[in-house]
Enzyme design. Structure first.
Site, PDB file in Angstrom:
ATOM      1  N   ALA A  75       0.839  -1.198   0.000  1.00 29.57           N
ATOM      2  CA  ALA A  75       0.000   0.000   0.000  1.00 29.57           C
ATOM      3  C   ALA A  75       0.872   1.245   0.000  1.00 29.57           C
ATOM      4  CB  ALA A  75      -0.927   0.008   1.216  1.00 29.57           C
ATOM      5  N   ASP A  76       0.299   2.324  -0.480  1.00 28.40           N
ATOM      6  CA  ASP A  76       0.955   3.622  -0.407  1.00 28.40           C
ATOM      7  C   ASP A  76      -0.136   4.679  -0.282  1.00 28.40           C
ATOM      8  OD1 ASP A  76       3.866   4.719  -0.812  1.00 28.40           O
ATOM      9  OD2 ASP A  76       2.509   6.178  -1.709  1.00 28.40           O
ATOM     10  N   THR A  77       0.150   5.734   0.462  1.00 33.77           N
ATOM     11  CA  THR A  77      -0.830   6.793   0.680  1.00 33.77           C
ATOM     12  C   THR A  77      -0.200   8.140   0.387  1.00 33.77           C
ATOM     13  OG1 THR A  77      -1.941   5.493   2.396  1.00 33.77           O
ATOM     14  CG2 THR A  77      -2.361   7.862   2.393  1.00 33.77           C
ATOM     15  N   GLY A 112      -3.350   3.742  -2.423  1.00 34.56           N
ATOM     16  CA  GLY A 112      -3.312   2.707  -3.450  1.00 34.56           C
ATOM     17  C   GLY A 112      -2.936   1.405  -2.779  1.00 34.56           C
TER      18      GLY A 112
END
Length: 192
Positions: A75-77, A112
């Site tokens: 995940a990435d934010t 994401g």
């Protein structure tokens, strides 16, 4: 509850204690495995595409070593305010600049997520709109000095002091702002 995954060894490729906690609270058994990658994305991506691209980049680092019964979650934010993409602050000055940009503004928190096994890959993004009240210099200084938000996109954690006193509105997933759209992730895992 996620019986379709009972044969999989789940790998969470994240050092975030908030993500660890949410997956644990979802009832998943998983191991944490991370890889160092350079979090750089090509120009021209939309704000919704950036965290998906970065999540897929993190998953790709596991591509050659996944066994047939392993599933990696990455995940990435990012935070986007008035077209400016905010990742994690580099230093105190950067954190002050970010929080000043968020003060008295609405912004988007976009996460994401990528789910990848040997057989398939599924990626998605989730957006939450957040509104901050006007923050004073003293509030910004207090927060940065006491909470050191250098590991958080946009230099803040909604679940911390600044969220308690500064956020006066949210549309969408609260957990997305914490760092993982857990309800959407649950649905996608059910269908994986």
């Amino acid at each position: 509850m996620l019986n379709n995954l009972k044969d999989y060894q789940i790998i969470l490729a994240s050092q975030s204690p908030r993500r660890h906690e949410m997956l644990k609270d979802l009832g998943l058994t998983f191991e944490i495995r991370t890889k160092e990658i350079e979090e750089i994305y090509p120009e021209g991506l939309t704000p919704e595409q950036i965290p998906v691209y970065l999540a897929e980049l993190k998953a790709k680092a596991f591509e050659k070593e996944l066994t047939s019964k392993e599933l990696v979650i990455t995940a990435d934010t990012i935070v986007c305010v008035n077209g400016w993409i905010l990742g994690k602050p580099k230093d105190r000055e950067d954190a002050v600049k970010m929080l000043n940009a968020l003060s008295n503004q609405s912004h988007q928190v976009i996460s994401g997520v990528c789910l990848m096994s040997n057989e398939k890959k599924l990626s998605f993004s989730t957006t939450t709109n957040v509104h901050f009240k006007a923050l004073s210099d003293e509030e910004i200084d207090y927060y940065i000095d006491n909470y050191k938000p250098y590991d958080k996109a946009g230099a803040y954690g909604i679940q911390e002091w600044i969220g308690f006193i500064g956020i006066d509105g949210i549309e969408g997933s609260y957990f997305n702002v914490v760092g993982l759209p857990i309800q959407r992730l649950y649905q996608e895992l059910l269908n994986f």
